[in-house]
Enzyme design. Structure first.
Site, PDB file in Angstrom:
ATOM      1  CD  GLU A  44      -2.699   1.239   2.539  1.00 45.79           C
ATOM      2  OE1 GLU A  44      -2.399   0.621   3.554  1.00 45.79           O
ATOM      3  OE2 GLU A  44      -3.765   1.870   2.416  1.00 45.79           O
ATOM      4  CE  LYS A 114      -8.140   1.586   3.131  1.00 46.14           C
ATOM      5  NZ  LYS A 114      -7.337   2.470   3.971  1.00 46.14           N
ATOM      6  CB  CYS A 156      -5.017  -1.094   4.256  1.00 44.64           C
ATOM      7  SG  CYS A 156      -4.248  -0.693   5.847  1.00 44.64           S
TER       8      CYS A 156
HETATM    9  C1  LIG Z   1      -4.677   4.409   1.532  1.00 40.78           C
HETATM   10  O1  LIG Z   1      -5.325   4.346   2.729  1.00 40.78           O
HETATM   11  C2  LIG Z   1      -4.499   4.450   3.803  1.00 40.78           C
HETATM   12  C3  LIG Z   1      -5.248   4.275   5.050  1.00 40.78           C
HETATM   13  O2  LIG Z   1      -5.716   3.006   5.170  1.00 40.78           O
HETATM   14  C4  LIG Z   1      -3.908   5.743   3.801  1.00 40.78           C
HETATM   15  O3  LIG Z   1      -3.324   6.086   5.005  1.00 40.78           O
HETATM   16  C5  LIG Z   1      -2.936   5.532   2.760  1.00 40.78           C
HETATM   17  O4  LIG Z   1      -2.017   6.527   2.764  1.00 40.78           O
HETATM   18  C6  LIG Z   1      -3.698   5.479   1.549  1.00 40.78           C
HETATM   19  N1  LIG Z   1      -2.813   5.226   0.531  1.00 40.78           N
HETATM   20  C7  LIG Z   1      -2.929   5.823  -0.585  1.00 40.78           C
HETATM   21  C8  LIG Z   1      -1.958   5.439  -1.549  1.00 40.78           C
HETATM   22  O5  LIG Z   1      -3.764   6.631  -0.844  1.00 40.78           O
END
Ligand SMILES: *[C@@H]1O[C@H](CO)[C@@H](O)[C@H](O)[C@H]1NC(C)=O
Ligand SMILES: *[C@@H]1O[C@H](CO)[C@@H](O)[C@H](O)[C@H]1NC(C)=O
Ligand SMILES: CC(=O)N[C@H]1CO[C@H](CO)[C@@H](O)[C@@H]1O
Length: 281
Positions: A44, A114, A156
């Site tokens: 992620e 997500k 996640c």
């Molecule tokens: C995706 O979600 C997470 C939280 O679960 C966030 O903190 C993270 O930075 C996000 N990542 C992206 C790539 O947007």
């Protein structure tokens, strides 16, 4: 066709230099592919520091700098590639946490945004509101590596929602991938337990792919990228540093386990059911 597939999960160390991190990711992808891995997965948020405040700066459209690099990398190495997740900006300016999928020809064959956003506010302790910065995705995403090997994808926090994993099972998946970044509290407590639970619930292989731990980053990820088999056994795992975790998906093993314990086919759909609703994207 062989029932065994080697996969590689890359626990990448992410820094705040986007370009460097992309090229570093491609180096490690090539390294993994050179050992015979056919499917490579990134963590992620692998091209940007993890945190709501970074998303607007690091976000890009698809196609964009990161996805073009991943595309080339998949093609050069002739692998299936799951590009962890990146902050994505769509035409209307909305931001998503998005994972992209490429086939060995370098074609973008799917994206997953997500679905469950993580909001928490404990006064004086921690505030993390993804929904201030991001919009949720509304669709499941699967892709086929062969006629009898289907992969599902979520990100996640999505791992905490067993019904989503069950929907992927219902869609016939054999492997479920969760690029994710748990922290130093939730990681030790829940990460492995959740991955093993989703594997057992659905008699699937499940992989959780984290960024490496960085003591200097705002967000300190737990790391511990893990691969679990259909029986719930951990067959690949690392600790907190940058490392590639390799493992073998054995579809015969999956079938054997499903025969030994046939609970997936013994559900009482006359008493309860699970239904996927199709929303607009
Ligand atoms: C995706 O979600 C997470 C939280 O679960 C966030 O903190 C993270 O930075 C996000 N990542 C992206 C790539 O947007
Ligand atoms: C990790 O996240 C949990 C859940 O939001 C929070 O309660 C905890 O304080 C966080 N831990 C660290 C070390 O940031
Ligand atoms: C993943 C990655 O590249 N990590 C690198 C990101 O770039 C920084 C330098 O800016 C490297 O230190 C990290 O190793």
């Amino acid at each position: 066709m062989s029932s065994k597939f080697k996969i590689a999960l890359i626990q990448l160390l992410v820094s705040s230099s986007k370009a460097k991190n992309i090229s570093h990711a491609c180096e490690l992808i090539s390294k993994a592919a050179s050992t015979g891995a056919k499917l490579v997965v990134l963590p992620e948020c692998f091209n940007s520091p993890y945190g709501v405040k970074y998303f607007p700066e690091y976000a890009e459209t698809i196609p964009g700098e990161t996805t073009n690099a991943l595309k080339n990398c998949a093609k050069q190495n002739q692998i299936f590639l799951v590009g962890g997740s990146i902050p994505e900006r769509d035409e209307s300016g909305k931001l998503f946490n998005t994972s992209t999928i490429y086939n060995p020809h370098g074609e973008l064959i799917g994206i997953f945004r997500k679905m469950h956003l993580f909001d928490i506010d404990i006064p004086g302790k921690i505030t993390f509101k993804e929904s201030d910065a991001l919009a949720p995705g509304n669709q499941l995403t699967t892709f086929d590596i062969s006629d009898d090997f289907r992969v599902g994808l979520a990100i996640c926090y999505d791992v905490r929602f067993p019904l989503l994993a069950s929907l992927y099972s219902k869609r016939g998946c054999h492997l479920l991938l969760y690029p994710g970044a748990f922290n130093m509290t939730t990681g030790p407590a829940h990460w492995e337990l959740l991955l093993r639970s989703r594997a057992l619930d659905n008699q699937m292989y499940v992989a959780g792919v984290s960024p490496a731990h960085d003591e200097n980053a705002d967000y300190k990820a737990w790391g511990h990228t893990t691969l679990v088999d259909t029986w719930g056994t951990i067959i690949g795992k690392c600790e907190m540093n940058e490392e590639i975790v390799y493992g073998e998906i054995d579809l015969e093993h999956l079938k054997t386990v499903r025969k030994q314990l046939p609970y997936l086919s013994q559900q009482r759909h006359d008493v309860y059911t699970l239904e996927e609703k199709k929303l607009e994207k």
